[in-house]
Design a protein around this motif. Sequence first.
Motif, short mmCIF file in Angstrom:
data_model
loop_
_atom_site.label_atom_id
_atom_site.label_comp_id
_atom_site.label_asym_id
_atom_site.label_seq_id
_atom_site.Cartn_x
_atom_site.Cartn_y
_atom_site.Cartn_z
N GLU B 59 0.80 -1.22 0.00
CA GLU B 59 0.00 0.00 0.00
C GLU B 59 0.83 1.28 0.00
OE1 GLU B 59 -2.06 0.86 3.79
OE2 GLU B 59 -1.08 -0.93 4.61
N VAL B 60 2.11 1.21 0.35
CA VAL B 60 2.93 2.42 0.40
C VAL B 60 4.25 2.18 -0.32
CG1 VAL B 60 1.90 3.40 2.48
CG2 VAL B 60 3.77 1.76 2.70
N SER B 61 4.20 1.79 -1.58
CA SER B 61 5.38 1.36 -2.31
C SER B 61 6.14 2.50 -3.00
CB SER B 61 5.00 0.31 -3.35
OG SER B 61 4.04 0.85 -4.24
N ASP B 62 5.54 3.68 -3.13
CA ASP B 62 6.21 4.76 -3.86
C ASP B 62 7.53 5.13 -3.19
OD1 ASP B 62 3.22 6.66 -4.83
OD2 ASP B 62 4.14 4.84 -5.61
N GLY B 63 8.60 5.19 -4.01
CA GLY B 63 9.91 5.55 -3.51
C GLY B 63 10.74 4.38 -3.03
N TYR B 64 10.18 3.19 -3.13
CA TYR B 64 10.86 1.97 -2.69
C TYR B 64 10.91 0.94 -3.82
CZ TYR B 64 9.62 3.71 1.99
OH TYR B 64 9.45 4.48 3.11
N SER B 65 11.99 0.17 -3.84
CA SER B 65 12.05 -0.99 -4.71
C SER B 65 12.60 -2.16 -3.91
CB SER B 65 12.94 -0.72 -5.93
OG SER B 65 14.28 -0.46 -5.52
N VAL B 66 12.37 -3.37 -4.41
CA VAL B 66 12.82 -4.57 -3.70
C VAL B 66 13.43 -5.53 -4.70
CG1 VAL B 66 11.19 -4.43 -1.76
CG2 VAL B 66 10.52 -5.59 -3.89
#
Lengths: 115, 113
Positions: B59-66
């Motif tokens: 739900e809060v993925s903006d600005g993150y990668s995995v």
Amino acid sequence: AQSVTQPDIHITVSEGASLELRCNYSYGATPYLFWYVQSPGQGLQLLLKYFSGDTLVQGIKGFEAEFKRSQSSFNLRKPSVHWSDAAEYFCAVVREGNAGNMLTFGGGTRLMVKP
Amino acid sequence: DAGITQSPRHKVTETGTPVTLRCHQTENHRYMYWYRQDPGHGLRLIHYSYGVKDTDKGEVSDGYSVSRSKTEDFLLTLESATSSQTSVYFCAISEPLGGNIQYFGAGTRLSVL
């Protein structure tokens, strides 16, 4: 969208008193329900879970919770609180059939215990 | 902490720098998750993985990668850290046949100045 509400942000109880922490969820289908506890600076530890069957479930550390479908609630209780129970408590749900097993958490309730 | 190691445990960084957090598990669980914890919000899911090289957004993925190149490791990257990403980050693992129970690491406290 699914949501979990813990109405009480902070609760203070005296040692030896009973405790009830509230949790309400919004779902159409049968959820899987959990309570986790977090001590300061620590990760989350599972207290108990409800998947199906008996609506009153027992957990670790003397905690229990009751699932009430009609009220969409899963409240956590303990008959006699100990000072070591001071922590933050989180209610969480997984929607049945959710392939990712994704948890939705409530905002948490911080419990303080007075001597 | 159920065989889950998060590293580093604490990090202070500056705005605009890249940051990578690591989660390592010894339980051979299929699912791995990254959450962030902020006061009043509980834990919110950032990304999750359901197998090697299989990931999806939370739900809060903006600005993150995995990334997940092997079963035991799940990396969370902040490509260009911002002050709003100051938080405590938790990794969790679960096994589909394990009753949907998630087990959590001890957390990484990240401060972006």
